[in-house]
Design an enzyme around this catalytic site. Structure first.
Site, PDB file in Angstrom:
ATOM      1  N   TRP A 110      31.737  46.199  40.961  1.00  0.00           N
ATOM      2  CA  TRP A 110      30.490  45.658  40.397  1.00  0.00           C
ATOM      3  C   TRP A 110      30.739  44.609  39.322  1.00  0.00           C
ATOM      4  CZ3 TRP A 110      26.944  50.613  39.611  1.00  0.00           C
ATOM      5  CH2 TRP A 110      26.713  51.200  40.859  1.00  0.00           C
ATOM      6  N   LYS A 111      31.959  44.476  38.887  1.00  0.00           N
ATOM      7  CA  LYS A 111      32.323  43.507  37.840  1.00  0.00           C
ATOM      8  C   LYS A 111      31.413  43.694  36.615  1.00  0.00           C
ATOM      9  CE  LYS A 111      34.139  40.598  41.458  1.00  0.00           C
ATOM     10  NZ  LYS A 111      34.446  39.271  41.966  1.00  0.00           N
ATOM     11  N   HIS A 118      43.118  42.646  39.262  1.00  0.00           N
ATOM     12  CA  HIS A 118      42.122  41.769  39.886  1.00  0.00           C
ATOM     13  C   HIS A 118      42.348  40.327  39.429  1.00  0.00           C
ATOM     14  CE1 HIS A 118      38.355  39.887  40.933  1.00  0.00           C
ATOM     15  NE2 HIS A 118      38.215  40.850  41.823  1.00  0.00           N
ATOM     16  N   GLU A 177      40.428  38.089  38.487  1.00  0.00           N
ATOM     17  CA  GLU A 177      39.701  37.688  37.274  1.00  0.00           C
ATOM     18  C   GLU A 177      40.413  38.202  36.025  1.00  0.00           C
ATOM     19  OE1 GLU A 177      35.972  39.199  38.668  1.00  0.00           O
ATOM     20  OE2 GLU A 177      35.996  37.638  40.218  1.00  0.00           O
ATOM     21  N   GLY A 237      34.118  35.331  45.660  1.00  0.00           N
ATOM     22  CA  GLY A 237      32.860  34.830  45.100  1.00  0.00           C
ATOM     23  C   GLY A 237      32.521  33.419  45.534  1.00  0.00           C
ATOM     24  N   SER A 277      34.580  37.612  49.589  1.00  0.00           N
ATOM     25  CA  SER A 277      33.363  37.254  50.338  1.00  0.00           C
ATOM     26  C   SER A 277      33.165  38.073  51.609  1.00  0.00           C
ATOM     27  CB  SER A 277      33.341  35.752  50.633  1.00  0.00           C
ATOM     28  OG  SER A 277      33.343  35.019  49.425  1.00  0.00           O
ATOM     29  N   GLY A 289      32.828  42.476  46.261  1.00  0.00           N
ATOM     30  CA  GLY A 289      32.210  42.079  45.001  1.00  0.00           C
ATOM     31  C   GLY A 289      30.717  41.894  45.179  1.00  0.00           C
ATOM     32  N   GLY A 290      30.295  40.662  45.400  1.00  0.00           N
ATOM     33  CA  GLY A 290      28.871  40.319  45.461  1.00  0.00           C
ATOM     34  C   GLY A 290      28.052  41.232  46.361  1.00  0.00           C
TER      35      GLY A 290
HETATM   36  P1  PGA Z   1      33.440  38.893  46.386  1.00  0.00           P
HETATM   37  O1  PGA Z   1      34.442  39.548  45.334  1.00  0.00           O
HETATM   38  O2  PGA Z   1      33.197  39.906  47.460  1.00  0.00           O
HETATM   39  O3  PGA Z   1      32.183  38.580  45.588  1.00  0.00           O
HETATM   40  O4  PGA Z   1      34.091  37.661  46.907  1.00  0.00           O
HETATM   41  C1  PGA Z   1      35.532  40.291  45.779  1.00  0.00           C
HETATM   42  C2  PGA Z   1      36.312  40.808  44.592  1.00  0.00           C
HETATM   43  O5  PGA Z   1      36.418  40.099  43.586  1.00  0.00           O
HETATM   44  O6  PGA Z   1      36.828  41.940  44.624  1.00  0.00           O
END
Ligand code: PGA
Length: 252
Positions: A10-11, A97, A99, A175, A215, A236-237
């Site tokens: 969920w970040k 991760h 990020e 993302g 994605s 993620g999203g």
């Molecule tokens: P995303 O993110 O599905 O939004 O591309 C994946 C992730 O960062 O784990």
């Protein structure tokens, strides 16, 4: 036998009420649709971990942290330790991760210490890695991924891999709406498994789940998950919508 796993990262999204709502929706959909054979994980922000871990305790949904520090305790303002996660019944952590690597300067040496701390506290690790676009354009993606895995994990004993899940996440696909093709994912996952075979042997390598991230959506999950070395996804999203997340879980 390695497990199929779908984990939602969920970040830094969802305050307490939004986290509770989404966790309840996911748990309900997993129950209603009788999800079997796929481990479902959600990773809320750390401030909501305890509440969400309690809320999902009786469900099939497991809760993971998005990060942790390597030290047991001490003067590390703002950080959380493996022991703290354990004390609130969180038994999985996402480490490495992209990020965290990009915005918080986490490198392989630091991640090796975090992996050790998690495993010492019996916390399962979802270890993330992947190349940036420039690496792929230069044809260096295997070299980069191989070194990320070796530097952070190859000091471990073979038995440690019972508690490690790998997550290949090409940074250019996170993302961005751009996904690796199922063939690109399979090629890299096969390379990752071969890297493990060379170091630890086929039995260890065959039992490690390797997730794809970047994605993943309901529309592309089925094809990606159909590849023999893709054992699930780190989402993620699309994990921020219970319906989309469940559709991805059901893509197996
Ligand atoms: P995303 O993110 O599905 O939004 O591309 C994946 C992730 O960062 O784990």
């Amino acid at each position: 036998m390695r497990k199929n796993i779908v984990a939602g990262n969920w970040k830094m999204n969802n305050d307490l009420s939004a986290s509770k709502k989404l966790a309840k929706q996911v748990a309900k959909l997993v129950r209603k649709n009788k999800v079997k054979g796929t481990k479902v994980i959600i990773a809320p922000t750390s401030v909501n971990l305890e509440r969400i871990a309690k809320l999902t305790r009786k469900s099939k949904v497991k809760v993971a942290a998005q990060n942790m520090h390597f030290a047991e305790n001490g003067a590390y303002t703002g950080e959380i330790s493996a022991q703290m996660l354990k004390s609130i019944d969180v038994k999985t952590v996402i480490l490495g991760h992209s990020e965290r690597r990009e915005y918080f300067g986490e490198d392989d040496a630091l991640l090796a210490k975090k992996v050790d701390a998690a495993l010492a506290n019996k916390i399962e690790v979802i270890f993330c890695f992947g190349e940036v676009l420039a690496d792929r354009k230069a044809g260096n993606e295997e070299a980069v991924v191989g070194s990320q895995i070796k530097n952070a994990l190859f000091h471990l004993e073979a038995s440690a891999f019972k508690n490690i899940v790998l997550a290949y996440e090409p940074v250019w696909a996170i993302g961005t709406g751009e996904t690796a093709t199922p063939e690109q994912a399979q090629d890299m996952h096969a390379f990752i498994r071969k890297t493990l075979v060379d170091k630890y042997g086929a039995e260890v390598a065959d039992n490690v789940s390797i997730l794809y991230g970047g994605s993943v959506k309901p529309a592309n999950a089925k094809e990606i998950f159909s590849k023999p070395d893709v054992d699930g996804g780190l989402i993620g999203g699309a994990a921020l919508s219970a319906d989309d997340f469940l559709a991805i879980v059901q893509a197996f």
